[in-house]
Every structure is written in structure tokens, then in C-alpha cells.
Write an enzyme that holds these catalytic residues in place. Sequence first.
Site, PDB file in Angstrom:
ATOM      1  N   HIS A  90       0.800  -1.229   0.000  1.00  0.00           N
ATOM      2  CA  HIS A  90       0.000   0.000   0.000  1.00  0.00           C
ATOM      3  C   HIS A  90       0.835   1.282   0.000  1.00  0.00           C
ATOM      4  O   HIS A  90       0.299   2.360  -0.163  1.00  0.00           O
ATOM      5  CB  HIS A  90      -0.951   0.042   1.195  1.00  0.00           C
ATOM      6  CG  HIS A  90      -0.252   0.407   2.470  1.00  0.00           C
ATOM      7  ND1 HIS A  90       0.373  -0.530   3.251  1.00  0.00           N
ATOM      8  CD2 HIS A  90      -0.044   1.589   3.073  1.00  0.00           C
ATOM      9  CE1 HIS A  90       0.934   0.065   4.272  1.00  0.00           C
ATOM     10  NE2 HIS A  90       0.700   1.359   4.203  1.00  0.00           N
TER      11      HIS A  90
HETATM   12  C1  UD1 Z   1      -1.882   5.713   5.438  1.00  0.00           C
HETATM   13  C2  UD1 Z   1      -0.601   6.267   6.045  1.00  0.00           C
HETATM   14  C3  UD1 Z   1       0.444   5.165   6.157  1.00  0.00           C
HETATM   15  C4  UD1 Z   1      -0.124   3.917   6.828  1.00  0.00           C
HETATM   16  C5  UD1 Z   1      -1.377   3.494   6.078  1.00  0.00           C
HETATM   17  C6  UD1 Z   1      -2.037   2.262   6.631  1.00  0.00           C
HETATM   18  C7  UD1 Z   1      -0.173   8.636   5.574  1.00  0.00           C
HETATM   19  C8  UD1 Z   1       0.604   9.604   4.764  1.00  0.00           C
HETATM   20  N1  UD1 Z   1      -0.032   7.331   5.241  1.00  0.00           N
HETATM   21  O1  UD1 Z   1      -1.615   5.389   4.078  1.00  0.00           O
HETATM   22  O2  UD1 Z   1       1.551   5.648   6.924  1.00  0.00           O
HETATM   23  O3  UD1 Z   1       0.836   2.872   6.802  1.00  0.00           O
HETATM   24  O4  UD1 Z   1      -2.313   4.572   6.129  1.00  0.00           O
HETATM   25  O5  UD1 Z   1      -3.031   1.814   5.724  1.00  0.00           O
HETATM   26  O6  UD1 Z   1      -0.912   9.029   6.468  1.00  0.00           O
HETATM   27  N2  UD1 Z   1      -9.109   4.804   1.015  1.00  0.00           N
HETATM   28  C9  UD1 Z   1     -10.363   4.243   0.911  1.00  0.00           C
HETATM   29  N3  UD1 Z   1     -10.975   3.813   2.043  1.00  0.00           N
HETATM   30  C10 UD1 Z   1     -10.418   3.940   3.254  1.00  0.00           C
HETATM   31  C11 UD1 Z   1      -9.146   4.530   3.357  1.00  0.00           C
HETATM   32  C12 UD1 Z   1      -8.506   4.947   2.238  1.00  0.00           C
HETATM   33  O7  UD1 Z   1     -10.919   4.097  -0.174  1.00  0.00           O
HETATM   34  O8  UD1 Z   1     -11.043   3.539   4.255  1.00  0.00           O
HETATM   35  C13 UD1 Z   1      -8.407   5.239  -0.200  1.00  0.00           C
HETATM   36  C14 UD1 Z   1      -8.582   6.679  -0.518  1.00  0.00           C
HETATM   37  O9  UD1 Z   1      -8.909   6.786  -1.860  1.00  0.00           O
HETATM   38  C15 UD1 Z   1      -7.209   7.304  -0.275  1.00  0.00           C
HETATM   39  C16 UD1 Z   1      -6.271   6.128  -0.435  1.00  0.00           C
HETATM   40  O10 UD1 Z   1      -7.030   4.976  -0.065  1.00  0.00           O
HETATM   41  O11 UD1 Z   1      -6.930   8.310  -1.186  1.00  0.00           O
HETATM   42  C17 UD1 Z   1      -5.085   6.228   0.449  1.00  0.00           C
HETATM   43  O12 UD1 Z   1      -5.455   6.528   1.772  1.00  0.00           O
HETATM   44  P1  UD1 Z   1      -4.549   7.514   2.643  1.00  0.00           P
HETATM   45  O13 UD1 Z   1      -5.194   7.744   3.922  1.00  0.00           O
HETATM   46  O14 UD1 Z   1      -4.177   8.684   1.824  1.00  0.00           O
HETATM   47  O15 UD1 Z   1      -3.182   6.754   2.844  1.00  0.00           O
HETATM   48  P2  UD1 Z   1      -2.812   5.219   3.045  1.00  0.00           P
HETATM   49  O16 UD1 Z   1      -2.208   4.717   1.805  1.00  0.00           O
HETATM   50  O17 UD1 Z   1      -3.894   4.393   3.634  1.00  0.00           O
END
Ligand code: UD1
Length: 363
Positions: A206
Amino acid sequence: MKIATIVGARPQFVKAAAFSRIAAARPGCEEILIHTGQHYDANMSDVFFRELNIPPPRHHLGVGSGRHGAQTGKMMELIEEILLLEKPQVVLIYGDTNSTLAGALAAAKQHIPVAHVEAGLRSFNRKMPEELNRIVSDAVSDVLFAPTREAVAQLKTEGIRGDKVVWSGDIMYDMALLVREISLRQSSILPDLALKPKGYYVATIHRAENTDDPRRLAAIVKCLERVGREIPVVLPLHPRTRAALVRENLLDALSHAITLSEPLGFVDMVRLELDARAIITDSGGVQKEAFFYRIPCFVLRDETEWVELIEAGWNTLVPPADPAVMARVILDLQNRHPREISPYGDGHAATIIADELIRRFNA
Ligand code: UD1
């Protein structure tokens, strides 16, 4: 003593679960949870609260996804309002996510002491958003709970005053021990996915550096396809990764080569880890869980914060580049001679953290 704990992303729910159980049993200790809503899908958030008995958040900010500045800024604005209302003695933050950073800055600017769990970790790669979040969070924290002796030494190198730094051991280890038994008793994920103990690899991907770089993502997919020809591979798909695979037109081919699932709850994930022949991951938490359960682990990154596991021979760095080379390394489980180490304490990090917070902040 009122503690305001900021959570928002999956790994923070796991860490918060370990601490909240201990805090709830301390007389005079009130913990309120503030959930930023960074992770919001049922299988990225709700399942963790339910399975791990985490008290429901008093405040849910519903911030959701967005670019880094917008996401972090919205969180800061809302956390500030809540801190003005709740007036906690200390704000507790976990790890390295945008929720961590927002909580750290909002609290420090109101002169509320900040306690950072998982302080002092560094990848020395400032292109990772997590690295920037760690450096800034550590710089504004008043108590820094370091999971390893290396992390303690790193904070000293950065000039952080020694009396602010407390070695606590790793709070993830507390949970790994607790959830192991629950998983073995409760999870049916192996038969559900038709897997045999030690007959499969489990993978997670991820990190933005892998999902958002088409060349690295393509190398990882080709590597997993090759590994999948030799042994079943299960990949629970993080929403970021699913979106990236769709964008790059890689999802179909991958779904034919290996087993893809929705994101799993912690109980099922741990069950998969416990009986995996090996683990392939770019997650910080999963790297350590592999070690807690003594499963060989291949880390799809150029560097890692958990260097002691590489040095002791438990984990192997596999930078995403040539898929044939990657697959060869990952499939070769012979000639591994890991050295026994215990860098993360004895599974009582949450108790050490609670005692220290009470000692410092109980009025
Ligand atoms: C975040 C953290 C990372 C952690 C990870 C655990 C930051 C910069 N990164 O990364 O350190 O290891 O979480 O998973 O804070 N999304 C969904 N549903 C959800 C959550 C996310 O669809 O419930 C999608 C969204 O489109 C979002 C993308 O996933 O844009 C990424 O989510 P984001 O919170 O930006 O970062 P993670 O990759 O999860």
C-alpha cells in the site's frame, strides 16, 4: 487525567487498542478518542473497533481522503476545535500518518503536551510522507516513546533532550501476543480461502512509493505473478492499491495469478500470517508481525525503519526493480540463518506508556 488520543488509519487502531485497555483500568485516567476519518471504509476502520473492543470515538471528524495538504489541514482545523473544548492534559499520537502529524501540530500550538508512541524511527528517505510526519511529530513532542534502542539513539543524534525520551518497547508486540490466541480460536480464513497451513504466501502492498510509481507497481505485479505460479499467494487489497491497479490496467491479470481479497480485519490477517510459508510486504506493521510470529518476510522497499530485523536475518529487503530477480529471492527459503533477538520488549509497552503518562501529567 484526561488523555486525548488521535487515531485515523488502520495501524493506529491496533496500537490504540493495546493502550486503551490498560488506560481504562487505571483509576482517574480518562481517555477520549478522536478519529480523524482518514480511513473510513467499514473494513479499514469499523472492523478494528469491533474486533479489538476499542471504545467508540467521542469525536469522529469524517475528514476522508484528499491530497496531503488538504487532508492534514482539515484534520488540524477540526482537532484544534475539539482540543479547545475538551482541554486534555496530554494528546497521544501514534506512528507516522497524516493523522499523527495533524494531532501533533494542533496540540503543540495550543501548548498541550504531546506524547508520541513509535518515536525515533527513520527510513532516511524524505520522499516518503511518513518520514516527514515522523520527523515533525518527534520535533514537537514532549514525551517520545521509542520502540527500540536504535530509535532512542536516533533521537539523541537529532538533539532531542534525553529526559523527553522513554524506551517503551513496541506496542504492536502487545497486540500481536494478545490477538494470536484469538485468531487461532476464531478465524476461519484458511478454510474460507481454501489454504493449507504453510502452503501459501501472504502479501500486502500500500505504500505510495510503490502504488503511485507505475514502474515499481508493474515490477511488483509481475513478481507476484511469478511467485503465484509456484505457490498460492493471497493479497488483501488496500483501497489505494486497488485504485492504482485499475489505473494501470493490471488488476485483471493479477487476479488470475493470485488470490485477491478485500482488506481483512486484524484477527483474520494475523491468522493468515501465523501459518504463511512467507510474507511479502511494504507495510511497517506487517514486517514486525512476521518477526513476532517468526515467519520469513520479504520487504518490498529500498530501505526500512526496522533495520534490526534485516541485520538479524529475519527480513530481507527486496527493492521493486527486476521481477525475475525479486521472485527468485522471494521463493528461496533455503540458507536462512536468522539470529534470535528481542529488540521490542516483552509485550508490556502499553503499561510502560500509561505509567509514564500518569507520572508526568496526572495533576
Ligand atoms: C496511510 C498512512 C500510512 C499507513 C497506512 C495504513 C499517511 C501519509 N499514510 O496510508 O503511513 O501505513 O495509512 O493503511 O498518512 N481509502 C479508501 N478507504 C479507506 C481509506 C482509504 O478508499 O477507508 C483510499 C482513498 O482513496 C485514499 C487512499 O485509499 O486516497 C489512500 O489513503 P490515505 O489515507 O491517503 O493513505 P494510506 O495509503 O492508507
